[in-house]
Design an enzyme around this catalytic site. Structure first.
Site, PDB file in Angstrom:
ATOM      1  N   GLU A   1       0.811  -1.241   0.000  1.00 19.22           N
ATOM      2  CA  GLU A   1       0.000   0.000   0.000  1.00 19.22           C
ATOM      3  C   GLU A   1       0.837   1.280   0.000  1.00 19.22           C
ATOM      4  O   GLU A   1       0.582   2.190   0.794  1.00 19.22           O
ATOM      5  CB  GLU A   1      -0.946  -0.003   1.213  1.00 19.22           C
ATOM      6  CG  GLU A   1      -1.898  -1.187   1.222  1.00 19.22           C
ATOM      7  CD  GLU A   1      -2.719  -1.286   2.507  1.00 19.22           C
ATOM      8  OE1 GLU A   1      -2.638  -0.380   3.357  1.00 19.22           O
ATOM      9  OE2 GLU A   1      -3.456  -2.283   2.656  1.00 19.22           O
TER      10      GLU A   1
ATOM     11  N   GLU B   1      -5.546 -11.125  -1.196  1.00 21.32           N
ATOM     12  CA  GLU B   1      -6.300 -11.017   0.078  1.00 21.32           C
ATOM     13  C   GLU B   1      -7.806 -11.071  -0.176  1.00 21.32           C
ATOM     14  O   GLU B   1      -8.597 -10.337   0.432  1.00 21.32           O
ATOM     15  CB  GLU B   1      -5.923  -9.710   0.798  1.00 21.32           C
ATOM     16  CG  GLU B   1      -4.439  -9.560   1.028  1.00 21.32           C
ATOM     17  CD  GLU B   1      -4.054  -8.370   1.900  1.00 21.32           C
ATOM     18  OE1 GLU B   1      -4.923  -7.816   2.604  1.00 21.32           O
ATOM     19  OE2 GLU B   1      -2.866  -7.994   1.864  1.00 21.32           O
TER      20      GLU B   1
END
Ligand code: XIL
Length: 382
Positions: free
Chosen positions: A172, A291
């Protein structure tokens, strides 16, 4: 990120289901919500891992020592998965309570489970804006930051060298809303201390410590037709292109895919997302769905209705993702509904348990399991 059309979408689904459009293996959809109304059935007993592996795809899930202490869960995990992803155990803040100390006991327990069940092991995550330890701020300075970054990566990656399928090296790093050059996340402690170069430095340090592991850049919010997701896809592509041009040892993009049911029903950008996958592949990178889960917090209370919608979302997303041959792995974030971060982070306002994963809390295969299995069964081999 809440979708204003979600209530309308859910009412359309309910009307369709009330008209007899649910519960059988055949396609039952109507209109624009077609994919969310399908029902799925994958014949045979083969596990998700076996179905994926028949196509050259790795399937697995993230988990914790706590979940694996539940014998029924552990049995289901070993049966369905080929890779075990460390959900929290290898995050720096989970490893290190005091400056430069490391406690690997949770990660080692996961590795031992993986080995004894013939699963590969996947590390998450070395460098992230939100996983630095509590002591970081008072201890790490612009002067020592590079050494600390390299030391952390060398120690953690080195410990599991040769035993990792892949590592999420940086997590991220892109956040266009922060308006930094390149769309990078300016608020990341690493960016503040080292500038944009920390990303390449992290990949180089990881490659030195384990030349065999696949090294992954892992990112979220890439799936929708919103201006934000468009900017994010663009900034991620720019970052990946720069890393490749600099000769950085990066091998894959990880797409988190924490899918929000409301947004998937109204704003899934199948065309834009598919084009994005092609562009990533054209850079010479593999792609991993890292994920995957489906947030059901605003879906109807009825479990079967909810399961049908969630299954439709899994199938639609995976059909698009797996049409790109560079996608080599799919990992769900958890395996069964009773061990999921969604219970804490995205609970339902009616207090009912969330149902975001392929197995229910009794380890029974849900509609979502069948949807994922069917997507693997119909994927082209790679
Ligand atoms: C989550 C875990 O699942 C939770 O148990 C933990 O409390 C917070 O982090 N994106 C990521 C993961 O990259 O590290 C996050 O994991 C979920 C979102």
């Amino acid at each position: 990120m809440r979708c204003p059309f979600a209530a309308v979408a859910v009412s359309m689904i309910l009307i369709a289901l009330a008209a007899g459009c649910g519960g059988t293996p055949e396609s039952v959809g109507t209109g624009s919500t077609n994919s969310s109304l399908q029902s799925f059935f994958a014949p045979g007993d083969a596990s998700l891992a076996a179905r994926a592996s028949a196509k050259g795809i790795v399937y697995g899930a993230a988990t914790t020592p706590n979940a694996l202490a539940d014998a029924r869960f552990a049995t289901a995990f070993a049966a369905e998965c080929k890779v075990l992803v460390t959900e929290n155990a290898l995050k720096w803040r989970d490893l290190s309570a005091t400056p430069y100390s490391y406690d690997f006991s949770a990660a080692d327990a996961l590795l031992s489970f993986a080995r004894s069940h013939n699963l590969t092991f996947r590390g998450h995550t070395l460098v992230s804006h939100d996983t630095v330890p509590g002591w970081f701020q008072a201890t790490v300075t612009p002067e020592n930051a590079q050494q600390v970054l390299r030391g952390h990566i060398a120690g953690v990656v080195g410990r599991y060298a040769g035993q990792m399928h892949s590592w999420d090296v940086v997590n991220e790093a892109v956040e266009p809303s922060e308006l930094e050059p390149g769309g990078l996340r300016g608020s990341s402690p690493w960016y503040r201390l080292l500038g944009p170069g920390y990303i390449e430095q992290a990949f180089r340090a990881a490659a030195e410590a384990d030349p065999k592991a696949l090294l992954v850049y892992n990112e979220n919010w890439l799936e929708y037709d919103t201006p934000y997701c468009g900017q994010k896809r663009g900034a991620v592509l720019d970052l990946l292109a720069k890393l490749k041009a600099a000769g950085a040892p990066i091998h894959a993009l990880g797409i988190q895919a924490h899918l929000d049911a409301d947004l998937m029903l109204q704003n899934f950008d199948a065309v834009g997302f598919r084009a994005f996958l092609s562009k990533v592949a054209a850079l010479g990178l593999k792609i991993m769905i890292t994920e995957l889960d489906v947030r059901d917090r605003n879906l109807p209370a009825d479990a079967d209705t909810r399961d049908a919608i969630v299954a439709g979302i899994y199938h639609k997303f995976l059909s698009v993702a797996l049409s790109e041959p560079a996608v080599i792995a799919v990992e769900t974030w958890g395996l069964s509904d009773n061990y999921t971060w969604n219970s804490t982070y995205y609970p339902r306002s009616d207090g009912l348990p969330v149902r975001p994963l392929p197995l229910d809390d009794a380890m029974k295969r849900k509609r979502a399991w069948h949807a994922i299995a069917q997507a693997f069964d119909s994927a082209a081999p790679r």
